[in-house]
Design an enzyme around this catalytic site. Sequence first.
Site, PDB file in Angstrom:
ATOM      1  CG  ASP A 201      -2.060   1.080   1.188  1.00  0.00           C
ATOM      2  OD1 ASP A 201      -1.506   2.412   0.905  1.00  0.00           O
ATOM      3  OD2 ASP A 201      -3.121   0.920   1.632  1.00  0.00           O
ATOM      4  CG  HIS A 202       1.290   4.385  -3.154  1.00  0.00           C
ATOM      5  ND1 HIS A 202       0.011   4.063  -3.483  1.00  0.00           N
ATOM      6  CD2 HIS A 202       1.444   5.645  -3.267  1.00  0.00           C
ATOM      7  CE1 HIS A 202      -0.549   5.027  -3.951  1.00  0.00           C
ATOM      8  NE2 HIS A 202       0.208   6.127  -3.847  1.00  0.00           N
ATOM      9  CG  HIS A 265      -4.156   4.378  -1.021  1.00  0.00           C
ATOM     10  ND1 HIS A 265      -3.216   3.255  -0.899  1.00  0.00           N
ATOM     11  CD2 HIS A 265      -4.550   4.640  -2.446  1.00  0.00           C
ATOM     12  CE1 HIS A 265      -3.097   3.142  -2.086  1.00  0.00           C
ATOM     13  NE2 HIS A 265      -3.819   3.874  -2.880  1.00  0.00           N
TER      14      HIS A 265
HETATM   15  C1  BG6 Z   1      -3.498   4.642  -6.489  1.00  0.00           C
HETATM   16  C2  BG6 Z   1      -5.077   4.775  -7.086  1.00  0.00           C
HETATM   17  O1  BG6 Z   1      -3.417   3.559  -5.679  1.00  0.00           O
HETATM   18  O2  BG6 Z   1      -3.324   5.887  -5.720  1.00  0.00           O
HETATM   19  C3  BG6 Z   1      -5.087   5.847  -8.040  1.00  0.00           C
HETATM   20  O3  BG6 Z   1      -5.243   3.789  -7.739  1.00  0.00           O
HETATM   21  C4  BG6 Z   1      -4.648   7.295  -7.214  1.00  0.00           C
HETATM   22  O4  BG6 Z   1      -6.338   6.008  -8.644  1.00  0.00           O
HETATM   23  C5  BG6 Z   1      -3.258   7.067  -6.437  1.00  0.00           C
HETATM   24  O5  BG6 Z   1      -4.678   8.457  -8.087  1.00  0.00           O
HETATM   25  C6  BG6 Z   1      -3.151   8.177  -5.741  1.00  0.00           C
HETATM   26  O6  BG6 Z   1      -1.730   8.043  -5.090  1.00  0.00           O
HETATM   27  P1  BG6 Z   1      -0.894   9.444  -4.847  1.00  0.00           P
HETATM   28  O7  BG6 Z   1       0.374   8.961  -4.271  1.00  0.00           O
HETATM   29  O8  BG6 Z   1      -0.772  10.096  -5.999  1.00  0.00           O
HETATM   30  O9  BG6 Z   1      -1.919  10.083  -3.674  1.00  0.00           O
END
Ligand code: BG6
Length: 515
Positions: A201-202, A265
């Site tokens: 989960d980044h 997230h």
């Molecule tokens: C991803 C989603 O996991 O996270 C995308 O699939 C989203 O739809 C993105 O745009 C958002 O990540 P960040 O790091 O740009 O907030």
Amino acid sequence: MEQAYKNPLRAGLISRKVAEPCTVVVFGATGDLTGRKLMPALFNLSRNGHLPQRFAIVGYARREKSDAEFRKEVAEALREFSRNKPESETEEKDFLSRVFYQQGNFDPAGDYGRLRERVEEIEKTDGLPGNRLFYLATAPEFFTTVTENLKNAGLVHAVAPDKPWSRVIIEKPFGTDLASARELNRHVQSAFDESQIYRIDHYLGKETTQNILAFRFANAIFEPLWSARYIEQVQITVSENLGMEGRRGQYYDTAGALRDMVQNHLFQVLCLIAMEAPASMDAESIRDEKVRLLRAIHPMTVEEVAANTVRGQYGAGSVNGRPVKAYREETAVDPQSVTETFVALRLFVRNWRWAGVPFLVRTGKRLPKKASEVAVIFKQPPHQIFAGSEFQDVRQNTLVIRIQPDEGIALSFEAKQPGLTMKLQNVKMDFRYGSSFGQPTPEAYERLLLDGLLGDATLFTRADEVERAWQIISAVLDSWKQLPPPPFPNYESGTWGPAEADRLVEGLPNGWRRI
Ligand code: BG6
């Protein structure tokens, strides 16, 4: 610090974590994620001394390609997407010399036999001990096939002390509802031990998300305030101004905002904000507390879902002064789509600490700007001596954790305006990463890849955590099917979502926060 005085020679030494010699096999090596995120992350880890001298990256994908062709693509990706570009030809060459390509399909077992031969050959030539990290950057429908084939082809080592290790990093989405997540866990766990599985989960790789732990548990002054006694509400917002870029609509139309952002997230951020203090920083202590927190959020009934959730879908409008089209007109999106591109939820954590405090969670596409933050809004003072016409309204203390951009933490409070009358003004104490640390923060994928290589699962989601999150989300998805569909599109691009979302903040003094 004490250590440094004891031994002045150690002062200033940086303790850098370096991975053990190993091979990283990337499935879906020609995809977007590999070029944009994974290769730049590996390059930056290598540049900053986190990768050992003996190290190999094997890209695996369906297209026919030589090592040289793949290396050329990787070089281009680094030039375009890496936060640090290779500084010299030697540096670039050195990194690329460790990159290999193996053509194969995801289905036939025979292709994994060939992969095994290739990996063993590289390990032998480069003197690698056999440690392997498999990275599944493929479309989710291949997660099961790839893990099972890896196991059957004998590429996965069982967990054993003092033996080479195998681990697998699995990209999102991990399932599409509770049943599919359970099924996926069952399959992946039949090939790998749970301790070898790293579900990504980044958001957990972001510095600012990790800093929530530091902020809450390395400081004594906030924790006594951190409960229903002093906190009125918590608002978690992840707003994006992008719509469906390229063919993204193809995936997104089957997912929607709840699955795409909230299940993973936003829930992770919520867990870090609301969980109890873990006994230590080790992976299991932290993940145990997160699961406990998720267990305190009950799956909602249909009536509760009707009262506590609002869905939206964007219509045409304008973002940053540029006209943009409606969601239903985006490439690869069903023109009658009922997929939500915005969702707001009012959740309650049913435990002693949080009883009665609304957690207001919202996320959406094509909102006015890209910004993620957590706002902890405190209660008003119990007795108001500044009320009345000569004073403006006393605003509540608010602690805002800015996840991105303009990373930092601000605490707002009331102060007396200079002058001969007692006039109040809301002011801020503001910590900013940029000015306090003055150094660029690593990308989330760098941290997560390094942790995967080091065997630290703290920032990855455990099977029970993923399943509990899906249980809460599946209850919403199932209820939505039974409720009348909203009149989509119901918000204009470039606005803060459907007006109906205000229903969730009725009775709260200032509504949704303006970001
Ligand atoms: C991803 C989603 O996991 O996270 C995308 O699939 C989203 O739809 C993105 O745009 C958002 O990540 P960040 O790091 O740009 O907030």
